[in-house]
Design an enzyme around this catalytic site. Sequence first.
Site, PDB file in Angstrom:
ATOM      1  N   ASP A   1     -25.717  41.907  37.598  1.00  0.00           N
ATOM      2  CA  ASP A   1     -26.494  40.692  37.784  1.00  0.00           C
ATOM      3  C   ASP A   1     -25.648  39.725  38.610  1.00  0.00           C
ATOM      4  OD1 ASP A   1     -28.496  38.744  37.389  1.00  0.00           O
ATOM      5  OD2 ASP A   1     -27.394  37.918  35.703  1.00  0.00           O
TER       6      ASP A   1
ATOM      7  N   THR B   1     -26.281  35.704  38.797  1.00  0.00           N
ATOM      8  CA  THR B   1     -26.100  34.397  38.180  1.00  0.00           C
ATOM      9  C   THR B   1     -25.487  34.544  36.795  1.00  0.00           C
ATOM     10  OG1 THR B   1     -28.063  33.640  39.364  1.00  0.00           O
ATOM     11  CG2 THR B   1     -27.255  32.252  37.566  1.00  0.00           C
TER      12      THR B   1
ATOM     13  N   GLU C   1     -29.433  20.896  45.519  1.00  0.00           N
ATOM     14  CA  GLU C   1     -29.866  19.512  45.707  1.00  0.00           C
ATOM     15  C   GLU C   1     -29.127  18.580  44.763  1.00  0.00           C
ATOM     16  OE1 GLU C   1     -34.033  18.623  45.889  1.00  0.00           O
ATOM     17  OE2 GLU C   1     -33.683  18.641  48.040  1.00  0.00           O
TER      18      GLU C   1
ATOM     19  N   PHE D   1     -40.270  22.023  51.390  1.00  0.00           N
ATOM     20  CA  PHE D   1     -39.511  23.231  51.720  1.00  0.00           C
ATOM     21  C   PHE D   1     -40.344  24.469  51.431  1.00  0.00           C
ATOM     22  CE2 PHE D   1     -37.171  26.793  49.974  1.00  0.00           C
ATOM     23  CZ  PHE D   1     -36.237  27.055  50.947  1.00  0.00           C
TER      24      PHE D   1
ATOM     25  N   LYS E   1     -33.230  17.975  56.541  1.00  0.00           N
ATOM     26  CA  LYS E   1     -32.077  18.829  56.238  1.00  0.00           C
ATOM     27  C   LYS E   1     -32.587  20.247  56.064  1.00  0.00           C
ATOM     28  CE  LYS E   1     -32.161  18.091  51.210  1.00  0.00           C
ATOM     29  NZ  LYS E   1     -31.449  17.562  50.044  1.00  0.00           N
TER      30      LYS E   1
ATOM     31  N   THR F   1     -30.605  41.015  41.250  1.00  0.00           N
ATOM     32  CA  THR F   1     -30.730  39.625  40.817  1.00  0.00           C
ATOM     33  C   THR F   1     -32.160  39.140  40.944  1.00  0.00           C
ATOM     34  OG1 THR F   1     -29.979  37.368  41.261  1.00  0.00           O
ATOM     35  CG2 THR F   1     -30.084  38.856  43.139  1.00  0.00           C
ATOM     36  N   GLY F   2     -32.493  38.179  40.116  1.00  0.00           N
ATOM     37  CA  GLY F   2     -33.800  37.536  40.200  1.00  0.00           C
ATOM     38  C   GLY F   2     -33.820  36.389  41.176  1.00  0.00           C
ATOM     39  N   ASP F   3     -32.692  36.070  41.792  1.00  0.00           N
ATOM     40  CA  ASP F   3     -32.606  34.948  42.726  1.00  0.00           C
ATOM     41  C   ASP F   3     -33.214  35.307  44.077  1.00  0.00           C
ATOM     42  OD1 ASP F   3     -31.517  33.231  40.977  1.00  0.00           O
ATOM     43  OD2 ASP F   3     -29.488  33.279  41.787  1.00  0.00           O
TER      44      ASP F   3
END
Length: 1082
Positions: A284, A286, A388, A429, A452, A566-568
Amino acid sequence: MPLMTTSATRVITSLQREQWMNVCVGDIIKLENNQFVAADLLLLSSSEPHGLCYIETAELDGETNMKVRQAIPITSELGDISKLAKFDGEVICEPPNNKLDKFSGTLYWKENKFPLSNQNMLLRGCVLRNTEWCFGLVIFAGPDTKLMQNSGRTKFKRTSIDRLMNTLVLWIFGFLVCMGVILAIGNAIWEHEVGTRFQVYLPWDEAVDSAFFSGFLSFWSYIIILNTVVPISLYVSVEVIRLGHSYFINWDKKMFCMKKRTPAEARTTTLNEELGQVEYIFSDKTGTLTQNIMVFNKCSINGHSYGDVFDVLGHKAELGERPAPVDFSFNPLADKTFLFWDPSLLEAVKMGDPHTHEFFRLLSLCHTVMSEEKDEGELYYKAQSPDEGALVTAARNFGFVFRSRTPKTITVHELGTAITYQLLAILDFNNIRKRMSVIVRNPEGKIRLYCKGADTILLDRLRPCSQELLSSTTDHLNEYAGDGLRTLLLAYKDLDEEYYEGWARRRLQASLAHDSREDRLASVYEEVESDLMLLGATAIEDKLQQGVPETIALLTLANIKIWVLTGDKQETAVNIGYSCKMLTDDMTEVFIVTGHTVLEVREELRKAREKMVDSSHTVGNGFTYQGKLSSSKLTSVLEAVAGEYALVINGHSLAHALEADMELEFLETACACKAVICCRVTPLQKAQVVELVKKYKKAVTLAIGDGANDVSMIKTAHIGVGISGQEGIQAVLASDYSFSQFKFLQRLLLVHGRWSYLRMCKFLCYFFYKNFAFTMVHFWFGFFCGFSAQTVYDQYFITLYNIVYTSLPVLAMGVFDQDVPEQRSMEYPKLYEPGQLNLLFNKREFFICIAQGIYTSVLMFFIPYGVFAEATRDDGTQLADYQSFAVTVATSLVIVVSVQIGLDTGYWTAINHFFIWGSLAVYFAILFAMHSDGLFDMFPNQFRFVGNAQNTLAQPTVWLTIVLTTAVCIMPVVAFRFLRLSLKPDLSDTVRYTQLVRKKQKAQHRCMRRVGRTGSRRSGYAFSHQEGFGELIMSGKNMRLSSLALSSFSTRSSSSWIESLRRKKSDGANSPSGGAEKPFKG
């Protein structure tokens, strides 16, 4: 598709506490802040305006940033018990499934129907955050929840050595039966040809009426006598050794985390040796590779880079040499946890540099962060992404404090002065735009757009400006990317009132369009986000866990392939891939698979394979091989491609790639790459990827993760490792091994795993050897005793041989032995390869051990037999008698096997010395005791051979026989090992020799230096963002009432023999394509 109907049938008059197991479909549950969601719920109402609530989904997808869910408007007013008691709606929805990001259903209530989506659902495993309370209707409970649908079934895990041992024991049992049959036939023949002549003084038993029946009884007698060849005690000894190895892992202080006070834990004792055979690691991201902590590290403003600290000589200072961090005490609203090391940036702010002020003004305005102020001056930011949050916090500390917002305004304290900007528009975004913009009007009435986003996107939208500014900013971006930082470009644009009003009308028309709304809005956004003025760049560090790059580099040198599941989002995973050195700019190519259909995915995989195969077609002298490769040879060709490749694939593409007709193509492509990263994958897809590798590759797999979304993967892999991190302990509870940091994995595999495999293999080889050497003597003796099932040794020696005389030395070797010290195991990761190739114990090694045992038994029997046939005692009487022969053979056997284990032992401890030489001493003590007068006096019928041992061992001929037998048995082993060490040493032999040389030299300490990576830039902006959050802010639905009020290294190369064996293994094993005809065993 079948539908499931649920309804709220219980009438609620009061709240009552219930256990999770009692929650049923149709119940209405009240959740409070920081509580786990107990079932899949339809959000009915909450304490927040407009039925909003905030959740954390770390247990589902590993992301720790806040997400927003909203009740449908018709139920958002059901905030008290009396109203909920009257709720009699009916929900018709999809059946239970494992799709975490999709839900479709309809609520029928008050003669109307309302569509339901995933935005209205709270899934089991989520945590309620920053929301005092909410009510939800249970849609799925227990095993029907999406989290449980993604969890795999618990499987009983066994090592490859276990499976091989079971096979070998069956073979040995068959060998025992064959020996029994041979000796039984010999008995029948002997009785028929010879035994019948001696019936007068050697009659048959009454039940025996023929030579055939005598042979039948002899068969069972020999099965009993020779049963010691079947290693019954082997399994007990193996478990004792594994228990010892588990305790070594638990007691390892170098795998103890002082920060969390967490030791490593072996939660099973059955898989230790398989830790030394791992070829694939599925990790994984994260919480496993990263800490999920974003830090504002550096920035570039108007061509000047900030963030590095230099010493008096102008050299860049390392982290440990840096002075104290910047003092932000001038700012009462500063975040005390924020650290920055370059004081020149703060000086520029205080000096009133307009570019620096505009830089931080942009960071304080262009975002979707929500602010909460519980106490005066104590701000708490709720960011949709940690990126952010880091940027807004940096602006806060440098004096531009985002204080509050309403749907139409943003209030910022600029160096102590409160300024309210009118928020005109948020250009949200998304993954295609890769940027975000806001349009604001300052108190003077001036309209400005702040933008940005990804540097690769914004560079094409800049106004032609100073070439020097653009060049220096580009250089800074390259430098930041080389340090593995996540880069972001900042720009702005002034708008006049007339242009803005016209653009706002076009935006409104596009937002009201019924068809192609997204495309129309994108076109309007594209229009205004052009001709921008470059302002600067930021660099954010997504903090890796300590030692992750070094661990991955070391495991890669050990020929272990690492896949990240990963789930990202893709951008996040790719950035982390570069940061931890899985991906490098030196790679030949990084293939990115993003197809949405089966045909697109198949085509992208095909093109990737073609590019890799083309690199292997070119041979010497510039000729190109044009032959068509067969599918059975494709994998070996792909694995031998020139250059290094990486594969990145998204979850929706992976769903197609894992289908039955494409999984082999995906596996072929992935296995040919040095690194594989799968993004946006569900927990079930993680398990499917692991299962795919297990199914078609003859390799041991290891899965490591820290959250509930990793449980299926951990259960599916041969070995599951849980990290006790920020996402709970579900992964730890499902794992086989656990610790607190990823870096401990290198020690678990390269030290404990390799040693466990080495020890277990040496133990098994010696165990089979000593059993055959002991038992086969009876077999040879059968040919000289008329096949009468007479034993060579006395009954007590047979009983004590495996229990007392030889048990402890082999256990000591199995628990404590090591070929090289732990430092050398880490320094030379190639030492790990013999375990991957299964070289130390396999069927070939088993037969070698058996052959050595049979060879020893032959010499053990025939040398004393030949000597005793002609030898005499000191007084001239015949030496040969049964008991003297038995004592001589038994003594020779104990000495030979003791010397043999001394040769096999590579690491001597006091325990090894005590057990080996102690066992010999115990043998002689018991031998003399059993032939003593005292035992004869107490048990005359049991110990009848008084003084036999003393008389036998007092004869020089007997000792000469014992020495001769020992020498003849051991010398070939010593000669073979000496020749192998001289002519063909393996890597461990070379390392041991190097160690001896080093002992004569002064110790030299070497440390690994961090090598900076230079190359392509990668934006790190908003990787966890979701489209639509800006629209939610502008609507005002997510505003709290309080907010409205406030608005007022290097290693040695592997030996050639290892590489040769690896090539043979690759050539001999079927490719995945061929595996369809002859599947690999998992």
